[in-house]
Design an enzyme around this catalytic site. Sequence first.
Site, PDB file in Angstrom:
ATOM      1  N   ASN A 163      -7.984  31.758 -42.228  1.00 36.44           N
ATOM      2  CA  ASN A 163      -9.311  31.798 -41.614  1.00 36.44           C
ATOM      3  C   ASN A 163      -9.712  30.368 -41.206  1.00 36.44           C
ATOM      4  O   ASN A 163      -9.997  29.519 -42.054  1.00 36.44           O
ATOM      5  CB  ASN A 163     -10.298  32.386 -42.634  1.00 36.44           C
ATOM      6  CG  ASN A 163     -11.703  32.479 -42.113  1.00 36.44           C
ATOM      7  OD1 ASN A 163     -12.145  31.615 -41.362  1.00 36.44           O
ATOM      8  ND2 ASN A 163     -12.406  33.519 -42.509  1.00 36.44           N
ATOM      9  N   ASP A 200     -11.329  33.546 -52.128  1.00 42.53           N
ATOM     10  CA  ASP A 200     -11.716  34.869 -51.646  1.00 42.53           C
ATOM     11  C   ASP A 200     -13.226  34.944 -51.737  1.00 42.53           C
ATOM     12  O   ASP A 200     -13.820  34.616 -52.764  1.00 42.53           O
ATOM     13  CB  ASP A 200     -11.076  35.986 -52.476  1.00 42.53           C
ATOM     14  CG  ASP A 200     -11.152  37.312 -51.716  1.00 42.53           C
ATOM     15  OD1 ASP A 200     -10.555  37.404 -50.636  1.00 42.53           O
ATOM     16  OD2 ASP A 200     -11.844  38.242 -52.185  1.00 42.53           O
ATOM     17  N   SER A 201     -13.828  35.344 -50.630  1.00 37.77           N
ATOM     18  CA  SER A 201     -15.285  35.277 -50.531  1.00 37.77           C
ATOM     19  C   SER A 201     -15.824  36.544 -49.893  1.00 37.77           C
ATOM     20  O   SER A 201     -15.080  37.317 -49.298  1.00 37.77           O
ATOM     21  CB  SER A 201     -15.704  34.105 -49.639  1.00 37.77           C
ATOM     22  OG  SER A 201     -15.121  32.917 -50.081  1.00 37.77           O
ATOM     23  N   TYR A 214     -20.457  36.155 -41.448  1.00 35.58           N
ATOM     24  CA  TYR A 214     -21.844  36.614 -41.550  1.00 35.58           C
ATOM     25  C   TYR A 214     -22.867  35.470 -41.457  1.00 35.58           C
ATOM     26  O   TYR A 214     -24.055  35.694 -41.674  1.00 35.58           O
ATOM     27  CB  TYR A 214     -22.039  37.377 -42.871  1.00 35.58           C
ATOM     28  CG  TYR A 214     -21.141  38.595 -42.983  1.00 35.58           C
ATOM     29  CD1 TYR A 214     -21.466  39.786 -42.331  1.00 35.58           C
ATOM     30  CD2 TYR A 214     -19.950  38.551 -43.690  1.00 35.58           C
ATOM     31  CE1 TYR A 214     -20.632  40.896 -42.407  1.00 35.58           C
ATOM     32  CE2 TYR A 214     -19.099  39.653 -43.770  1.00 35.58           C
ATOM     33  CZ  TYR A 214     -19.452  40.816 -43.124  1.00 35.58           C
ATOM     34  OH  TYR A 214     -18.619  41.915 -43.184  1.00 35.58           O
ATOM     35  N   ASP A 215     -22.413  34.264 -41.128  1.00 29.17           N
ATOM     36  CA  ASP A 215     -23.337  33.124 -41.065  1.00 29.17           C
ATOM     37  C   ASP A 215     -24.565  33.368 -40.168  1.00 29.17           C
ATOM     38  O   ASP A 215     -25.662  32.926 -40.520  1.00 29.17           O
ATOM     39  CB  ASP A 215     -22.605  31.860 -40.595  1.00 29.17           C
ATOM     40  CG  ASP A 215     -21.756  31.234 -41.694  1.00 29.17           C
ATOM     41  OD1 ASP A 215     -21.942  31.599 -42.874  1.00 29.17           O
ATOM     42  OD2 ASP A 215     -20.908  30.380 -41.377  1.00 29.17           O
TER      43      ASP A 215
END
Length: 198
Positions: free
Chosen positions: A9, A71-72, A153-154
Site C-alpha cells: 500500500n 494491519d490497520s 478512509y482519510d
Amino acid sequence: MELVFASSNQGKINELRQIIADLSDSISLLTIGDGVPEIPVKESGADFTENAILKAKAYARVTGKPTVADDSGLEVLALNGAPGVNSNRWYPGSDGDRNRALLDKLTDKSDRMAQFVTAVAYLPDSEAEPQIFIGSVSGKITDEPRGSAGFGYDPIFIPDGYAKTFAELGLAEKNKISHRAKAFKKFADYLANQYEKQ
Ligand code: ITT
C-alpha cells in the site's frame, strides 16, 4: 539496520517513510521496489494483530531480513466495529467507492463515532516471536468525503479535537496523531531500547 516494510500500500509506505524520517541514520527502510518482491498474503487472521503477523512472516521468510508489517482498519461504532479487519475488502472497487458505500450505510445514523486501529508486527527474523505494537485514534465519520491527501478512509474521518478530515489535514498533521504514527512510535522506542541493551 535494514528493515523491510511488508506492505504493498503506497499510502502507508509514504506515511511510514515520514514517521521514521528521524531514524534514517539507523534504519534503512526497504519496500517493494527496493529489491523487495511483492508477496501476496492472504489476510485470514481474526484480528489486526494476526494479520500483521501473517504479513511480517511472509516477507521475513522471503527476504531473510528484519521485517515489520502493519494491519490497520476503520471501526465504526454504529456498525458494531465494521468494516474493521475487512476494511480493504468489504466492498469492491476503489477507496472512493468504499467511502461512498460506508456513508450510505450511515445515512440514517446520528452516531458517527469511529476509530482507526493499527497493529504493527515486528520480526527480527522469520522464526522469532513477533513483537506487537498497537495504536488507535478516535474520531467521527463525516457526511461527505472531504480533502484529497492520504488514502483509504482519510476523506471521511475527522479525528477528535479537529474540524478537518485526515485528507484535509494532510500527511504532516496526520502523522502527529494517527493510529499508524502511534503504533510505529512504540516500535521505534522498542528498537532504540534494544540497541541500548547491545
Ligand atoms: P498492505 O496489507 O499491503 O499493507 P492494505 O491496504 O491491504 O495494504 P490493510 O489491510 O492494513 O492494508 O488496510 C486495510 C484498509 O484500511 C486500507 O486499504 C485502507 O482502505 C484502510 N486504511 C488503513 N489505514 C488507513 C489510514 O491510515 N487512513 C485511511 N484508511 C486506512
